[in-house]
Structure formats: C-alpha cells, structure tokens
Design an enzyme around this catalytic site. Sequence first.
Site, PDB file in Angstrom:
ATOM      1  N   LYS A 163       0.863  -1.176   0.000  1.00 52.40           N
ATOM      2  CA  LYS A 163       0.000   0.000   0.000  1.00 52.40           C
ATOM      3  C   LYS A 163       0.901   1.229   0.000  1.00 52.40           C
ATOM      4  CE  LYS A 163      -4.109  -1.898   0.042  1.00 52.40           C
ATOM      5  NZ  LYS A 163      -5.052  -1.724  -1.077  1.00 52.40           N
ATOM      6  N   LYS A 262     -12.349  -7.426  -9.259  1.00 50.06           N
ATOM      7  CA  LYS A 262     -12.975  -7.850  -8.003  1.00 50.06           C
ATOM      8  C   LYS A 262     -14.440  -8.098  -8.316  1.00 50.06           C
ATOM      9  CE  LYS A 262      -9.999  -5.003  -5.069  1.00 50.06           C
ATOM     10  NZ  LYS A 262      -9.872  -3.711  -4.365  1.00 50.06           N
TER      11      LYS A 262
HETATM   12 MG   LIG Z   1      -6.526  -1.876  -5.135  1.00 48.90          MG
END
Ligand SMILES: [Mg+2]
Length: 370
Positions: A163, A262
């Site tokens: 991240k 996703k």
């Molecule tokens: Mg992502």
Amino acid sequence: MRIERIEIYHVAMPLVYPFRTAYGDEYTIESVLVRMSGEGAYGWGEATPGRLPIYCNEWAAGVYALLRDHLAPRIVGQEVPSGEALQALLAAFKGNHFAKAALDLAWWDLDARQKGRPLWELLGGTGPTVDVGADFGVMDTVDELLKEIAKAKAAGFKRVKLKFRPGWDVDMVARVRAAFPDLPIHIDCNSAYRLESTAMFRKLDTYGLAMIEQPLAHDDLIDHATLQNEIDTPICLDESITSVDRARKAIEIGACGWINIKPGRVGGLTNAVAIHDLCQQGGIPCWVGGMLESAVGQGHNMALATLPNFRYPADVFPSDRFYAPDLAEPEIELSGPSRVTCPDAPGIGREPNSERLAKQTVQAATIDGC
Ligand SMILES: [Mg+2]
C-alpha cells in the site's frame, strides 16, 4: 431455477490487526452475506464494500438495506436460469455493484451446488490451484515492513503488494527495492494522487515495479491514459473498472496495462468473467483483487482466479492473515508456497459457521415467496 428465499446478513468481522491504506485505518470489516435457496439447494454470496462509502460509493449497511428492500424482492419467486438473467432482473437499478454482486455470487454458488460441480470448473477455470501474493498495508516503520517482506519471501510468496500513500511513498519503495532487488513488487495507491504527481510516478520507473495500481481518481480513465503515456511502469486499474463497458473504454484509450478484477466491484461473477474475456481478447492481462472478504467471498475470488487470463498472483489470503477465526469454513489455507487450491466440492465448498454468523451479525432479514 426458481428462487424461493433469500436471507441477508449484515456482519461485522473483527480484524486481527488494523488494515491501513490510503483510505484510512480499519479495525473491523463490515460485510453482507446472502444465502439464496431454491429447488432444494442453496448458495452463498458476499459483498464487502467497506463500513463507509470510502473505497466506492457503496457501504455495507446501505448494501444490506438495498438488498432487503429492493433487490432481493425482485429475485425471489423468479425463474433465474443464468447469471445474465439475474443481472437483467436487476438492470433497472443504476450502479450498486456490490449489492448486485452479493446476489450474483449466491446464484453462481447455488447453481454449481445444484449441478454438483465445483464453481471454478463451472466458470471455465483451467485447474483448481491459483497463485496468490503477499500484501502489506502501511506500517509504523519501514524496518517493520522489511521484516514482514523477508518473512513472505522466505515463505515462498511470488510477489508482494505494498500500500502506498503520501508519507509512505517513494522512500519506502526505494528501501524495499534496495533490500529485495529481484522480488516482484507492485504498489497500490488507492486513488490518492492526481496528474500533478506525474514527476513522482516517473521517478518510480527506476524501481522496476510490476505495476502501479490505481494511482489516480477512483472514477477516472482519461487522466490514467495521460499518465500511462508519461511513464514506463504499467498502470493497473482497480477502482475505475466498475463494468464491462468501463473496461472496454479503458483498453480503447490505453489507460492501463493491467486490470484488477474484483467480483464485488463489477456486480458479480457474471460481469467479472465478461471483463476477463474482454481483456483476454484485448491483450490486457488481469488478476483478482480482494476486499478482505470472509472465506465465502474469498472462495468466489479463488474460483474466478482459475480462469486463464489471470496472469498475476491474486489477493487471496489465508484466513488467519486477517481473521481469528474466519466467519466461514473451511478456512482458506495455503496449499503450497504462494498458492491456494479450490476445494473439490460443489460450489465454492465453503459456508459460514452458524455460531460465528449469529455472533457477528449486526442485522438480518429474510425475503421469501410469501
Ligand atoms: Mg486496489
């Protein structure tokens, strides 16, 4: 198949430690589970948009209310022969992809269980085993991160996702790259930047990242195409790809070199497979992302990841990475270094543990044919 009943559970799943990204720090993951039944069988789906409308404009309590009041009543009592038919019944409602996905996933699991076949096989997967990667949120210090990456590397993980947010950015990447010169690494910016940061992204070209995930706004395609023109590292779109049509446009204008799919973000497995197929035809490789779902949602993600154009390890994690224990069972476990294997059972082969479901449920509703 006639759908006779839909049960909806809004749950709060405590994390073993906070998950920190450009969107903030989360201590609990709120999710919505759906149990769909008909003709003597049942299936489970899950939508995990987050506790607040921060990743996208949906949130778990909103998804729950929409399913209970509008979407599930449209499905119960209907003949639903395919995922496309289910999507058609919901087409009047704009957006709300996660809410639609909960039903779409449950339908696919129900259909596979009724046919007595594993979901991965029904979706067209090439085999039950998929590569998975390691993923690290923002930590207190880079030293701490380096230790965790060393552990992941020793455990055999084939790639590491980091991240990336202001204050945890280029210097962090430079130190990770210096410590691990050959490890496939990519960063996920979670839409924290704008084109003004182009010079910083050019600088990142020197670190040989596999890709830069969603650097710019969550709903943008055009600025990503501009940025992709300016940098060598492939851009991977996540938040921006919410439909088959958005994927087509992103490919047409050169907005990315990769697409993260996703199921929740695109309205379910029906659309996820369609985007996979479109990317395959367009020469854009994909990989499967995740939203810290329980083993139900991760079971769907694993099944999807068996399709042939998923060419980068998925964000599917062993259950104990985030939950102790997982709401659903059997828990997700590695079946070898950097890989998981879909069970040889009908559907996703997983479902909630009833005691834990009762304990973690915030609110629940049942829509039946009466
Ligand atoms: Mg992502």
